[in-house]
Design a protein around this motif. Structure first.
Motif, PDB file in Angstrom:
ATOM      1  N   ASP A  72       3.277  12.280  -7.984  1.00 40.18           N
ATOM      2  CA  ASP A  72       3.478  10.705  -8.537  1.00 40.18           C
ATOM      3  C   ASP A  72       3.523  10.563  -9.707  1.00 40.18           C
ATOM      4  N   ALA A  73       2.537  11.333 -10.413  1.00 37.62           N
ATOM      5  CA  ALA A  73       2.397  11.276 -11.939  1.00 37.62           C
ATOM      6  C   ALA A  73       3.765  11.847 -12.554  1.00 37.62           C
ATOM      7  N   VAL A  74       4.380  12.762 -11.697  1.00 32.83           N
ATOM      8  CA  VAL A  74       5.703  13.304 -12.344  1.00 32.83           C
ATOM      9  C   VAL A  74       6.576  12.107 -12.504  1.00 32.83           C
ATOM     10  N   GLY A  75       6.635  11.423 -11.252  1.00 27.76           N
ATOM     11  CA  GLY A  75       7.526  10.279 -11.276  1.00 27.76           C
ATOM     12  C   GLY A  75       7.299   9.379 -12.414  1.00 27.76           C
ATOM     13  N   GLY A  76       6.081   9.062 -12.639  1.00 32.16           N
ATOM     14  CA  GLY A  76       5.549   8.044 -13.893  1.00 32.16           C
ATOM     15  C   GLY A  76       6.084   8.587 -15.103  1.00 32.16           C
ATOM     16  N   VAL A  77       5.921   9.895 -15.259  1.00 24.27           N
ATOM     17  CA  VAL A  77       6.453  10.229 -16.544  1.00 24.27           C
ATOM     18  C   VAL A  77       7.917  10.413 -16.766  1.00 24.27           C
ATOM     19  N   LEU A  78       8.620  10.411 -15.689  1.00 25.24           N
ATOM     20  CA  LEU A  78       9.970  10.108 -15.883  1.00 25.24           C
ATOM     21  C   LEU A  78      10.701   8.852 -15.978  1.00 25.24           C
ATOM     22  N   CYS A  79       9.596   7.897 -15.353  1.00 27.50           N
ATOM     23  CA  CYS A  79       9.964   6.357 -15.649  1.00 27.50           C
ATOM     24  C   CYS A  79       9.769   6.068 -17.081  1.00 27.50           C
ATOM     25  N   GLN A 120       0.748  -1.256  -0.118  1.00 27.27           N
ATOM     26  CA  GLN A 120      -0.038  -0.040   0.000  1.00 27.27           C
ATOM     27  C   GLN A 120       0.871   1.144  -0.096  1.00 27.27           C
ATOM     28  N   TYR A 121       2.214   1.038   0.251  1.00 31.91           N
ATOM     29  CA  TYR A 121       3.070   2.323   0.268  1.00 31.91           C
ATOM     30  C   TYR A 121       4.120   2.431  -0.763  1.00 31.91           C
ATOM     31  N   ALA A 122       3.599   1.866  -2.131  1.00 31.72           N
ATOM     32  CA  ALA A 122       4.284   1.904  -3.287  1.00 31.72           C
ATOM     33  C   ALA A 122       3.539   2.977  -4.283  1.00 31.72           C
ATOM     34  N   ALA A 123       3.622   4.086  -3.789  1.00 31.74           N
ATOM     35  CA  ALA A 123       2.672   5.061  -4.628  1.00 31.74           C
ATOM     36  C   ALA A 123       3.730   5.999  -5.456  1.00 31.74           C
ATOM     37  N   MET A 124       5.028   6.159  -5.426  1.00 29.56           N
ATOM     38  CA  MET A 124       5.775   7.022  -6.076  1.00 29.56           C
ATOM     39  C   MET A 124       6.647   5.948  -6.809  1.00 29.56           C
ATOM     40  N   PRO A 125       6.779   5.905  -7.983  1.00 25.25           N
ATOM     41  CA  PRO A 125       5.958   6.783  -8.924  1.00 25.25           C
ATOM     42  C   PRO A 125       4.754   5.981  -9.332  1.00 25.25           C
ATOM     43  N   SER A 126       3.808   6.719 -10.132  1.00 24.33           N
ATOM     44  CA  SER A 126       2.590   6.325 -10.521  1.00 24.33           C
ATOM     45  C   SER A 126       2.372   5.483 -11.857  1.00 24.33           C
ATOM     46  N   MET A 127       2.508   4.012 -11.605  1.00 26.57           N
ATOM     47  CA  MET A 127       2.526   3.207 -12.868  1.00 26.57           C
ATOM     48  C   MET A 127       1.068   3.560 -13.640  1.00 26.57           C
ATOM     49  N   HIS A 128      -0.009   3.977 -12.859  1.00 26.37           N
ATOM     50  CA  HIS A 128      -1.282   4.301 -13.622  1.00 26.37           C
ATOM     51  C   HIS A 128      -0.867   5.282 -14.378  1.00 26.37           C
ATOM     52  N   ILE A 129       0.085   6.528 -14.163  1.00 26.13           N
ATOM     53  CA  ILE A 129       0.303   7.263 -15.401  1.00 26.13           C
ATOM     54  C   ILE A 129       1.386   6.617 -16.328  1.00 26.13           C
ATOM     55  N   GLY A 130       2.277   6.109 -15.715  1.00 24.17           N
ATOM     56  CA  GLY A 130       3.247   5.474 -16.393  1.00 24.17           C
ATOM     57  C   GLY A 130       2.789   4.556 -17.823  1.00 24.17           C
TER      58      GLY A 130
END
Length: 285
Positions: A243-250, A190-200
């Protein structure tokens, strides 16, 4: 080497793909691995199943550092307040006030993440086999590097923060399917929110559809999909904007890996590859 045009008997023109892409200059075992090739269905099903199982296993094996995750969530929220972008609470409460909207968003969050991603993979396999492996590698690299973020930066989603500032919309409206609900929450970190793979993943789907779809309305929907996903992950209090920014970087990392491995962006590779070794690789103009 410049493209050469070959006119077919039926009047259709095809463009021979340069040697840098076809593998004309790639020799040896490594060169053959880096060459676009026709995907095999049984292998792809096995690879995706094993890869997702491995990803889930590693993601859930990351220690659930609750204390650190909550402290990081407080820090993220402070940073967003300083930047003037901390609108998550307002969006969450506004969406939660419209029952049909938030219930629909809950199911969107729980289902499309998997359904549409698999759908795009199937579409690539069927209609863009020459681009399939490179585009799939982009998705895999994006997902793989996200594991580093889960390990190094445990983060509680807004819905789990102390103080009741956010509404946990899945729990309040009793919707099914989310990894945050029912017994599933005990099987997922439950604490794996960064990055967001929903966004990735949604960005991967959207860019792929936009780049390769031939129908204009489909390309527009491709661009709207990650935007809608961003609204959903914030409204349901599953992620912060950052978190979404993290997904974009991934995702950027995933594209870089594919570019280095195949020598070009996945969408610029030939659409089709030869069925037999030695057959010229051609691409429809």
């Amino acid at each position: 080497m410049s493209d050469s045009t070959v006119t077919q008997q039926e009047g259709r023109e095809e463009v021979a793909v340069p040697g840098a892409v076809t593998g004309e200059y790639r020799r040896g075992p490594l060169g053959r691995l880096r060459r676009p090739r026709r995907p095999r269905l049984w292998f792809e099903i096995l690879l995706i199943a094993v890869s997702y199982w491995t990803y889930s296993l590693i993601r859930n094996a990351v220690p659930e550092q609750r204390g650190a995750a909550l402290r990081n969530a407080d820090w993220i929220l402070r940073v967003e307040h300083e930047l003037g972008i901390a609108v998550e609470q307002s969006v969450n409460h506004a969406a939660n006030s419209v029952n049909w909207l938030i219930v629909g968003m809950n199911y969107y969050y729980a289902t499309l993440h998997f359904v549409l991603t698999l759908g795009v993979l199937v579409w690539l396999y069927r209609w863009h086999p020459g681009r399939y492996a490179a585009t799939r590698l982009t998705l895999f690299a994006t997902t793989g590097v996200a594991l580093v973020g889960y390990y190094l930066f445990p983060l509680a989603p807004p819905r789990l923060m102390h103080g009741g500032r956010f509404v946990d919309t899945v729990m309040v409206h009793h919707t099914w399917g989310s990894m945050a609900s029912g017994d599933l929450k005990h099987m997922s970190n439950q604490y794996a929110a960064m990055p967001s793979m929903h966004i990735g993943w949604s960005l991967w789907c959207g860019l792929t559809i936009f780049a390769l779809a031939s129908v204009p309305w489909a390309r527009v929907l491709g661009l709207l999909y990650p935007v809608a996903t961003l609204a959903v992950i914030v409204a349901t209090a599953n992620h912060f904007w950052l978190d979404a920014v993290g997904g974009v970087l991934c995702m950027a990392f995933g594209f870089a890996v594919a570019r280095l491995w195949y020598g070009d962006l996945p969408y610029l590779l030939p659409r089709r590859v030869p069925a037999r070794a030695g057959e010229p690789v051609r691409q429809s103009a």
